[in-house]
Design an enzyme around this catalytic site. Structure first.
Site, PDB file in Angstrom:
ATOM      1  CD  GLU A 287      -9.380  -9.817  -6.871  1.00 33.21           C
ATOM      2  OE1 GLU A 287      -9.097 -10.154  -8.030  1.00 33.21           O
ATOM      3  OE2 GLU A 287      -8.648  -9.081  -6.182  1.00 33.21           O
ATOM      4  CG  ASN A 334     -10.092 -11.087   0.159  1.00 30.24           C
ATOM      5  OD1 ASN A 334     -10.269 -10.344   1.132  1.00 30.24           O
ATOM      6  ND2 ASN A 334      -9.029 -11.001  -0.622  1.00 30.24           N
ATOM      7  CG  HIS A 370      -5.930  -3.048  -2.893  1.00 29.69           C
ATOM      8  ND1 HIS A 370      -4.696  -3.200  -2.295  1.00 29.69           N
ATOM      9  CD2 HIS A 370      -6.400  -4.301  -3.100  1.00 29.69           C
ATOM     10  CE1 HIS A 370      -4.428  -4.494  -2.168  1.00 29.69           C
ATOM     11  NE2 HIS A 370      -5.453  -5.178  -2.640  1.00 29.69           N
ATOM     12  CD  GLU A 399      -5.819  -8.521  -1.012  1.00 32.31           C
ATOM     13  OE1 GLU A 399      -5.466  -7.797  -1.960  1.00 32.31           O
ATOM     14  OE2 GLU A 399      -6.267  -9.668  -1.148  1.00 32.31           O
ATOM     15  CG  ASP A 401      -2.519  -1.190  -0.864  1.00 33.59           C
ATOM     16  OD1 ASP A 401      -3.641  -0.775  -1.193  1.00 33.59           O
ATOM     17  OD2 ASP A 401      -1.953  -2.142  -1.442  1.00 33.59           O
TER      18      ASP A 401
HETATM   19  C1  XIL Z   1      -0.898  -9.300  -5.848  1.00 32.10           C
HETATM   20  C2  XIL Z   1       0.499  -9.525  -5.323  1.00 32.10           C
HETATM   21  O1  XIL Z   1       0.744  -8.637  -4.253  1.00 32.10           O
HETATM   22  C3  XIL Z   1       1.495  -9.270  -6.428  1.00 32.10           C
HETATM   23  O2  XIL Z   1       2.792  -9.607  -5.985  1.00 32.10           O
HETATM   24  C4  XIL Z   1       1.122 -10.098  -7.670  1.00 32.10           C
HETATM   25  O3  XIL Z   1       1.957  -9.738  -8.748  1.00 32.10           O
HETATM   26  C5  XIL Z   1      -0.325  -9.861  -8.079  1.00 32.10           C
HETATM   27  O4  XIL Z   1      -1.154 -10.126  -6.966  1.00 32.10           O
HETATM   28  N1  XIL Z   1      -5.815  -8.591  -4.756  1.00 32.10           N
HETATM   29  C6  XIL Z   1      -5.439  -9.786  -4.227  1.00 32.10           C
HETATM   30  C7  XIL Z   1      -4.011 -10.144  -4.144  1.00 32.10           C
HETATM   31  O5  XIL Z   1      -6.293 -10.509  -3.700  1.00 32.10           O
HETATM   32  O6  XIL Z   1      -3.799 -11.518  -4.309  1.00 32.10           O
HETATM   33  C8  XIL Z   1      -3.183  -9.385  -5.137  1.00 32.10           C
HETATM   34  O7  XIL Z   1      -1.812  -9.646  -4.838  1.00 32.10           O
HETATM   35  C9  XIL Z   1      -3.478  -7.913  -5.043  1.00 32.10           C
HETATM   36  C10 XIL Z   1      -4.919  -7.650  -5.396  1.00 32.10           C
END
Ligand code: XIL
Length: 493
Positions: A287, A334, A370, A399, A401
């Site tokens: 990020e 990422n 996401h 990641e 979801d």
């Molecule tokens: C999130 C975790 O899942 C949570 O448990 C924590 O509170 C915050 O971070 N992008 C990312 C991850 O790259 O590291 C993040 O993970 C979600 C967003």
């Protein structure tokens, strides 16, 4: 794309789409202030932490009515091990651990499908923010609707794919650690081993966990997870060596006044070298680019501590150090919000092109994804993947979801209805099918879902609303989404 038209208002115009993205940006940046926590695994009452600081937090209890009849008046109770409530609002609070909160005249009735919540401030008393079970008649109503078609028989997903199928897991001292020594922990490990062949630590390999003091690295929690993974033929994807998020930048680093180049290189090198041969791929930088419309951006880069201290060169420094520490590790950049034609993605690709032109090592792009059941379109997702593939880089969906409630429609589903399940199944199928269609086998770094079972999802605490974004339900059973994922892998509808 099977999304009904009326479900897409936020994406129908440019500006409304942009504001949806801005909301997503805001929500994601709130994530950094929100500690890891989860609602109760089941039931209609959730204890959530809205914001947390060293000694305390502001919490809320969200009571949802998933039935078809109104709730008239509610009373809920909970008890902490060490935390204590110091004040509460929007409810009558009585007791001092256990606590009981009852409704006020104006928030006692909860129509079907709606939620109410009340807030409180708590002192952690030297412990961590807790996640107590909340009980009461209003919480005892039935949990998520079971899958509409009865048991769903799907082979282990990883057996259907020639590339890694992964899941983000809690471990170490985190609440809900996958490695905890109880019956539920064992059941979760069985579910992991059934469907997945890759693990991403959701938190415990972030900077503050592995490098809490300038001259101290703490590897015990990560080692335990790596050892478990090796014993069960699971690979580990390392996440993440450099990340801007406030909550996981160690304090010492914030005030570090020495040579940042040397310090960052040694951070990366120490961690990657330790796991060389055991961790095959890394999110080297997470990020680093600003979202579209971020007024604090600096030439398109996120205005992070690293940017402030080192300028954009910190990104290449991290990749060079990682490559030197383990020449065989696959190195990813990422990010989120790069799968729907955002300007941010153009900047990521410009960095890739620049790195390739100057022989800075980079092997792939992690697209966090996401997303939600309505956004982005499959065409947008495929376009984004194609632009990575054209550069010869690997693509990881890192990641994934897929919540059923969206920014445009945040309260659409208070329960996991058959319709929600079906739309989610379709979206999982589309995403996995797009990946197989666009990304050639040699560039498939894999697909990882961000959490094991629905209430394990970080999104529920982040947005403070019910959702069911993952591919297993809270009983660790397959969902229609699991079937959607599997059918894309096999090509059998
Ligand atoms: C999130 C975790 O899942 C949570 O448990 C924590 O509170 C915050 O971070 N992008 C990312 C991850 O790259 O590291 C993040 O993970 C979600 C967003």
């Amino acid at each position: 794309m099977s999304t009904p038209k009326k479900a897409l208002p936020s994406c129908s115009t440019r500006s409304s789409r942009r504001s949806a993205l801005n909301r997503q940006l805001r929500a994601l940046s709130i994530a950094v202030a929100v500690a890891a926590l989860s609602p109760n695994a089941l039931g209609a009452c959730q204890h959530v932490v809205r914001s947390e600081w060293g000694t305390g937090y502001v919490g809320a209890i969200v009571i949802t009515n998933p039935t078809s009849v109104p709730i008239n008046g509610w009373s809920v109770s909970w008890r902490y091990a060490t935390n204590r409530v110091t004040s509460a609002w929007n409810a009558n609070l009585s007791g001092s651990n256990p606590y009981t909160a009852t409704s006020l005249s104006w928030n006692g009735s909860i129509p079907p499908g709606q939620s109410v919540e009340f807030g409180f401030q708590a002192n952690k008393n030297g412990g961590a923010a807790e996640q107590p079970t909340v009980s009461g008649a209003a919480c005892a109503v039935s949990g998520p609707t079971p899958p509409p078609t009865g048991p769903i028989n799907v082979p282990g997903l990883h057996t259907l794919a020639a590339f890694p199928i992964g899941v983000a897991v809690n471990a170490g001292n985190e609440p809900r650690s996958l490695l905890r020594n109880d019956a539920r922990g064992a059941a979760e490990r069985a579910a992991v081993e059934r469907h997945f062949d890759s693990l991403t630590p959701g938190n415990i390999m972030k900077m503050s966990y592995l490098h809490p003091e300038q001259n101290t690295f703490t590897f015990a929690q990560a080692d335990e997870l790596v050892n478990y993974a090796r014993a069960h033929a699971l690979r580990i994807h390392g996440h993440t060596l450099v990340w801007h998020a406030d909550y996981q930048i160690p304090n010492w680093m914030r005030s570090y006044s020495g040579n940042w180049n040397t310090m960052l290189q040694s951070h990366v090198r120490t961690i990657v070298a330790r796991y060389a041969g055991r961790i095959g791929s890394w999110d080297v930088v997470n990020e680093a680019f600003a979202d579209d419309g971020d007024a604090t951006a600096v030439n398109g880069y996120r205005n992070s501590l690293f940017l402030q201290k080192m300028g954009p060169g910190y990104i290449q420094q991290a990749f060079i150090a990682a490559r030197a520490a383990d020449p065989n590790a696959v190195l990813y950049y990422n990010d989120y919000n790069i799968e729907a034609g955002q300007q941010k993605f153009t900047r990521v690709l410009a960095m890739v092109d620049d790195f390739k032109a100057r022989n800075i090592p980079i092997d792939g792009i992690g697209m966090q994804m996401h997303i939600n059941i309505e956004w982005p379109s499959t065409t947008q997702i495929k376009d984004a993947m194609r632009r990575v593939v054209q550069r010869g880089l690997k693509v990881r969906i890192s990641e994934l979801d897929i919540p059923v409630n969206t920014f445009a429609n945040p309260n659409r589903y208070a329960t996991f209805t058959a319709e929600a399940a079906q739309r989610q199944e379709a979206k999982y199928r589309e995403v996995v099918a797009a990946y197989l269609e666009v990304v050639p086998a040699n560039l498939r770094g894999g697909i990882t879902v961000w959490g094991l079972y629905d209430s394990d999802s970080w999104l529920i605490a982040l947005y403070g609303r019910p959702d069911w974004p993952l591919i297993l339900n809270d009983e660790l059973q397959n969902k229609p989404a699991t079937r959607g994922f599997a059918s894309a892998l096999t090509g059998v509808p």
